[in-house]
Design a protein around this motif. Structure first.
Motif, short mmCIF file in Angstrom:
data_model
loop_
_atom_site.label_atom_id
_atom_site.label_comp_id
_atom_site.label_asym_id
_atom_site.label_seq_id
_atom_site.Cartn_x
_atom_site.Cartn_y
_atom_site.Cartn_z
N VAL A 1 -3.36 6.52 -10.27
CA VAL A 1 -2.64 8.08 -10.22
C VAL A 1 -1.62 8.61 -10.67
CG1 VAL A 1 -2.10 8.95 -7.62
CG2 VAL A 1 -3.53 8.17 -7.67
N ASP A 2 -0.93 7.62 -11.27
CA ASP A 2 0.72 8.19 -11.85
C ASP A 2 0.49 8.46 -13.12
OD1 ASP A 2 1.34 8.24 -9.27
OD2 ASP A 2 2.72 5.77 -9.64
N THR A 3 -1.25 8.60 -13.86
CA THR A 3 -0.69 9.19 -15.29
C THR A 3 -1.23 10.55 -15.09
OG1 THR A 3 -3.39 8.62 -15.02
CG2 THR A 3 -2.22 7.39 -15.40
N PRO A 4 -0.74 11.21 -16.24
CA PRO A 4 -1.26 12.31 -16.57
C PRO A 4 -1.24 13.24 -16.55
CG PRO A 4 0.67 11.61 -18.66
CD PRO A 4 0.22 10.47 -17.59
N LEU B 1 -3.59 4.10 -1.09
CA LEU B 1 -3.79 3.85 -1.87
C LEU B 1 -3.07 2.02 -2.47
CD1 LEU B 1 -2.35 7.02 -4.18
CD2 LEU B 1 -4.89 6.04 -2.94
N ASP B 2 -4.16 1.14 -3.00
CA ASP B 2 -3.38 -0.41 -3.28
C ASP B 2 -2.59 0.42 -4.74
OD1 ASP B 2 -5.06 -0.73 -6.60
OD2 ASP B 2 -6.58 -0.41 -4.16
N MET C 1 0.71 -1.08 0.15
CA MET C 1 0.57 0.26 0.02
C MET C 1 0.83 1.29 -0.08
SD MET C 1 -3.34 -0.25 0.19
CE MET C 1 -4.51 -1.99 0.74
N LYS C 2 0.69 2.36 -1.04
CA LYS C 2 1.27 3.65 -0.69
C LYS C 2 0.64 4.50 0.38
CE LYS C 2 3.33 7.53 -3.36
NZ LYS C 2 3.21 8.07 -4.39
N LEU C 3 1.08 5.38 1.27
CA LEU C 3 0.41 6.15 2.03
C LEU C 3 0.74 7.39 1.49
CD1 LEU C 3 -1.48 5.74 4.76
CD2 LEU C 3 1.57 6.51 5.80
N VAL C 4 -0.51 7.71 1.21
CA VAL C 4 -0.67 9.85 1.22
C VAL C 4 -1.41 10.15 2.29
CG1 VAL C 4 -1.45 11.35 -0.32
CG2 VAL C 4 -1.36 8.88 -1.15
N HIS C 5 -0.62 11.39 3.10
CA HIS C 5 -0.89 11.70 3.85
C HIS C 5 -2.03 12.83 3.54
CE1 HIS C 5 2.18 10.40 5.90
NE2 HIS C 5 3.06 10.75 5.04
N ALA D 1 -15.09 5.69 -8.07
CA ALA D 1 -14.52 7.18 -7.33
C ALA D 1 -13.67 7.42 -7.29
CB ALA D 1 -15.08 6.50 -6.16
N LEU D 2 -12.51 7.12 -7.92
CA LEU D 2 -11.25 8.06 -7.74
C LEU D 2 -11.37 8.93 -9.01
CD1 LEU D 2 -7.78 7.98 -6.87
CD2 LEU D 2 -7.80 6.12 -8.32
N LEU D 3 -11.73 8.25 -10.07
CA LEU D 3 -11.57 9.14 -11.57
C LEU D 3 -12.81 9.27 -11.61
CD1 LEU D 3 -10.06 6.31 -13.68
CD2 LEU D 3 -9.25 8.44 -11.52
N HIS D 4 -13.76 9.63 -10.99
CA HIS D 4 -15.16 11.08 -11.40
C HIS D 4 -14.84 12.36 -11.34
CE1 HIS D 4 -14.93 12.54 -6.54
NE2 HIS D 4 -15.86 13.43 -7.58
N ASP D 5 -13.63 12.74 -11.19
CA ASP D 5 -13.98 14.33 -11.65
C ASP D 5 -13.17 14.59 -12.73
OD1 ASP D 5 -16.04 15.69 -9.91
OD2 ASP D 5 -14.57 16.38 -8.24
N LEU D 6 -12.15 13.27 -13.29
CA LEU D 6 -11.23 13.60 -13.97
C LEU D 6 -11.38 14.98 -14.65
CD1 LEU D 6 -8.29 11.80 -14.35
CD2 LEU D 6 -9.92 10.58 -16.42
#
Lengths: 362, 362, 362, 362
Positions: B26-29, B18-19, B5-9, B83-88
């Motif tokens: 998340v790492d995409t432009p 984040l799995d 898991m990566k942890l974002v504060h 949910a992660l991408l809903h506002d892309l």
């Protein structure tokens, strides 16, 4: 609220009241530009929510300065406006580009002398006198309005608990003795806490290694682009980023692209062992000639953390806080313990650069 | 924390985990671009500290969605990534430019179909299926992860207390019935509170008249500059602002300069009395031909605030929250009471425009 | 939430979930008695809002212990219940009466052996085994669930900012190695912060001189009343206060009345200079024979603050936190710097007692 | 801080400053007694952390009242001290015993007339005049210092988010027109929020059914014990609880024991359907003769929630807030929707009582 006060909402201080003269200063292009200078530069790459700007921080510093002055009316009124403008000269991404350019204080003086804001100031002050006030203990001591605002604000926006500081207790217990702010006995613990907080924010936020890497990349991009001080003085972050994105040099575009897409270089070296000046210079040159913009040496100055200007009243005597607090003394003594220099390289080159550096430094 | 898991504060949720797959997205432009799309557009002109971005909000929405799914494992796992991408697809300054362009949801679909992020998604999903999930109740209900994050986040960054919502109680009491999220009886008060909070944030923050004025000015600038949808789709705020600043049209440069230096137009008309379509069209045309970019008509749609999709369990039956709560009913009924249209003009023209409009509308 | 969990609301942790067995333990008279034992004893005389009790703190400690165990399932499950019961034996006003009676840990063991709660425990454990777990590192280390809860809770209820601790970061980074909790490298700063916080809460709250005075008065009242350990073991604050108010001895009634009406004795001596055992004994006796209950000698033990049990992982090795952190080292070294003994007297006798003492000690 | 101010720490307001006269009032036995009157009575049985007392609330109300008066110096200075003393007469467990005795306001007047505090007041006021001020809009309006403090404080101590109120915005926008506090237009949203908050705290905290059950049990215990008003007037919670524990009547000891060990009665009936006076009387009598203290009828008054005294300035006119806000109107109209009466019985008797009641009421 006195008549004609303007109220600005702020999550840290609630409402910040601006008098007419403060409003005039805030309404200049130089001050509005601070809205586009992030407080923590590239720290948002680690703490995504840290998007606050020098604008809010400047208002907050003004607010605290005024509260201190309310209890100490002998302090020059002008000093409160100096608190408002103390960060006017920050370059895009705040301290980041001080790797290449004079410290921002110099630029603050420049903008005041050459901007619209100078005209506003001259309605009430001589500029020379005002510039002197930028070093007033109210904003440049070790326990001052500047630090009191930024520690709490940076803690709030990053979510890192270490910056929390008992603002009320500090403000209540600071006393002006004619030339210094002295912290009364009931505020000593809060003052010690402020210095501890600051020391903990350094490695956790301000000098986080990922922030250091991204900052080194930005410095290199700006250097390669050949941005000059005369241009940078008035730039905001939109200006600088747009310029780098549109650069004619591929390396510059690569660097800014890598920062923006968070494809950051990796650490090759991360060491607390000092190098001598000559080695530093040679290593930098050799890395550059071998790897160009793809490997970067980041050798920062040792931190200054003397805390010589934190004065307290203890048993009726004025002392330095470090004389009274063993913990503060330990902080000062340990100030270099988190210092590191680094070499960073693009992900695919890490091994190659590591070998190159270890050969050079053995 | 599970392995890898990566942890974002985050100051709202503490640590957001984040799995691996989320990290790839998340790492995409396309996703990193959200770091340069402010959540509240031009609201920072009223709430200077509101500089948070769609990036943090997207992570926060993902976090809440995952917590809801942990208690309701029958929910599609894919919905959490939706949910992660809903506002892309948000344009620069978020909703602001929806005055001129299709709603951002259309652009979300476009970017997913045409960006690197689509390639990542296709490792696990068919795009068609995924696009359908963007309407999942987890992110497009009336009590959903999206609202739960943005209300709390916007309250935190503006310092306006009204957006505070009892996230924990909501998350604990949301139950998936196969097609809807149902709020259990112990969560009803918290759900009512969420809808009240939202209704209070509208006039206070989202539709604050100063924000409306600045937004109308930006719309006019973008319109005059002739920015096209094809260009805008991938722009971030740096791109757009740099383009407007460098415009060949003086009017565009004036407008963006006035916004950035906070020299905003003033209200000439501010009215809740509706006009018919024809009058609106004529008034807009006449204002334009008489005053050009110096006077603006802002006639927004009536707010939709039906809250038809807030379902609760009450005495063993599934009901709409508005059936159970007289206060929510009052909110829905009163939804138009804060609706206003306005005419704004540059400060020196206010009187002239006022006379012009009143002659036209008498 | 798993089936059959009971949820208790708590402002520090949100919802605290209790499983069936925890509910059974909580529902015993011994545990419910903790509702009537204030966490900070007489500190409410300085911080009026500090009225929280051992009951909430015990639930909070259980909650943190369980979160740590969720990430370290090799920890004995029983230890989590030991966390719940670790403070069961506190006397009325918590540590205050440890001036006269054995430490509360002894009473915890007594109540478990002789109360209803022992019967509940025996459904799952042998009592002997359970009593051993009360020293488990989860609740009796230097960075443990007990401290993590009380520092945050005491900060919250007193409003003193120093106790704020990054619970999430600590919990995420504590690792069980079979016999100790080790703090991972990413948690070191948070661990250091916890120890600093604790050291700052001592003089500010726990050992505030006014609290010390009131505590000395209460000790004297209980001593004069002749309350016996056998009686005290099960008393709550209602029992004790009612007993003192109804005392047949005028001195006892005067003392409890003075505490309750905040007519506290004043400091006559407040000194960091040690006395030898003999002098202490004589001074106490002489004060008593001369002034009875109207002058009190308060000569506390030196603080233990070794922090020998805060282990961290640093560069792959297990170390003591004090080895790694100069600040923690400074805290340990300075631990006696706030130590003071005092003589207190009723307001009208201060001068007389001062002369008496100074004659005695010269 | 002005000279001679005493500072009291408070987690809600930071430092509360007390002038010399306020200190004198606070230092009376009548005021110190409030330290032993919990703000929310038996609510701690549901929200264990809600142990705050009328003492802190009284100081907080005084603090807010003074801040309002600072902006409205035409308000009588005496009214600020009335704010300090407005809750002086609360009985043990605050409103709980108003089931049996006159409302606490009557006892406030009694204690002022017959206590030491009256002597202090008479140094500056005539008592008659002062007693009149206890109804001053500063503490008995619908948007007043009393509510502003208790909503925020109760939210803080219970952890229930609904009571959060924008104190600063309210204080800034309240204006005294000679006889009323009027909320300015910029404060309307905050005022609406206060009334909503209050309406949500009722079912969630103040009238939580478990609290209602425990309160009914306490009322019965006090009734059976035959405590008289003359005794109760000066009692604190220690006095009352000690008296009930030591009662000669077994029923009384059972009831207080059941409350303290949280072995509460269960709901047999919980209904919003009104009964006529006669039925109520008969049912009460029959339950009593059949079940004694083991079954209790709790038939509370309908809530008064008129909010007739919340005045706002809207478009230059003074209006009632309910005229301006459809949500407040909905609150007033829905005020009875959460009203319930209940019958409670000891756990083992629930079925038997249910049958008894349903026979009686059919």
């Amino acid at each position: 609220m006195a008549v004609n006060m303007k109220l600005v909402h702020d999550p840290i201080h609630g409402g910040i009241e601006l008098d007419d003269f403060a409003v005039k200063l805030v309404d200049t292009p130089e001050f509005q530009r601070l809205r586009r200078i992030t407080q923590l530069g590239l720290a948002f790459l680690v703490y995504p929510s840290a998007r606050h700007t020098r604008f809010e921080h400047s208002l907050g510093t003004f607010h605290i300065a005024r509260l201190i002055r309310e209890r100490n009316p002998e302090i020059d009124e002008e000093a409160v406006y100096a608190a408002l403008l103390h960060d006017l000269g920050h370059y895009p991404f705040s301290h980041t580009l001080e790797c290449l350019f004079p410290r921002h204080e110099e630029n603050t003086r420049f903008l005041i002398r050459h901007g619209e804001i100078g005209d506003v100031l001259m309605e009430r002050f001589s500029l020379g006198e005002f510039l002197g006030l930028l070093k007033h203990p109210l904003v440049s001591g070790d326990i001052d309005a500047d630090r009191m605002d930024y520690l709490v604000r940076d803690a709030y926006y990053t979510g890192v608990a270490y910056g929390l500081v008992d603002l009320e207790r500090l403000i209540r217990n600071l006393r002006w003795d004619g030339e210094r702010l002295i912290l009364g006995e009931k505020g000593i613990m809060a003052g010690q806490n402020l210095l501890i907080s600051r020391s903990m924010m350094y490695p956790t936020v301000y000098q986080h290694h990922t922030v250091r890497i991204a900052s080194a990349m930005l410095c290199k991009a700006v250097e390669l682009e050949g941005v000059e001080l005369g241009e940078l003085r008035k730039m905001d972050e939109v200006d600088l980023v747009a310029r780098l994105r549109a650069s004619e040099r591929r390396e510059v575009r690569e660097l800014i692209g890598a920062i923006e897409n968070r494809r950051l270089y990796k650490r090759v070296v991360w060491s607390g062992k000092e190098l001598d000046e000559e080695t530093i210079g040679e290593l930098r040159k050799e890395l550059e000639s071998e790897f160009g913009h793809l490997a970067l040496l980041d050798y920062p100055e040792k931190p200054r953390f003397e805390e010589r200007n934190a004065f307290v009243e203890f048993n009726g005597e004025i002392k330095r806080l470090s004389e009274v607090s063993p913990v503060v003394r330990a902080l000062v003594e340990a100030k270099e313990s988190n210092w590191r220099w680094g070499v960073y390289a693009r992900g695919d080159l890490v091994e190659k650069v590591r070998m190159f550096v270890s050969k050079r430094l053995k």
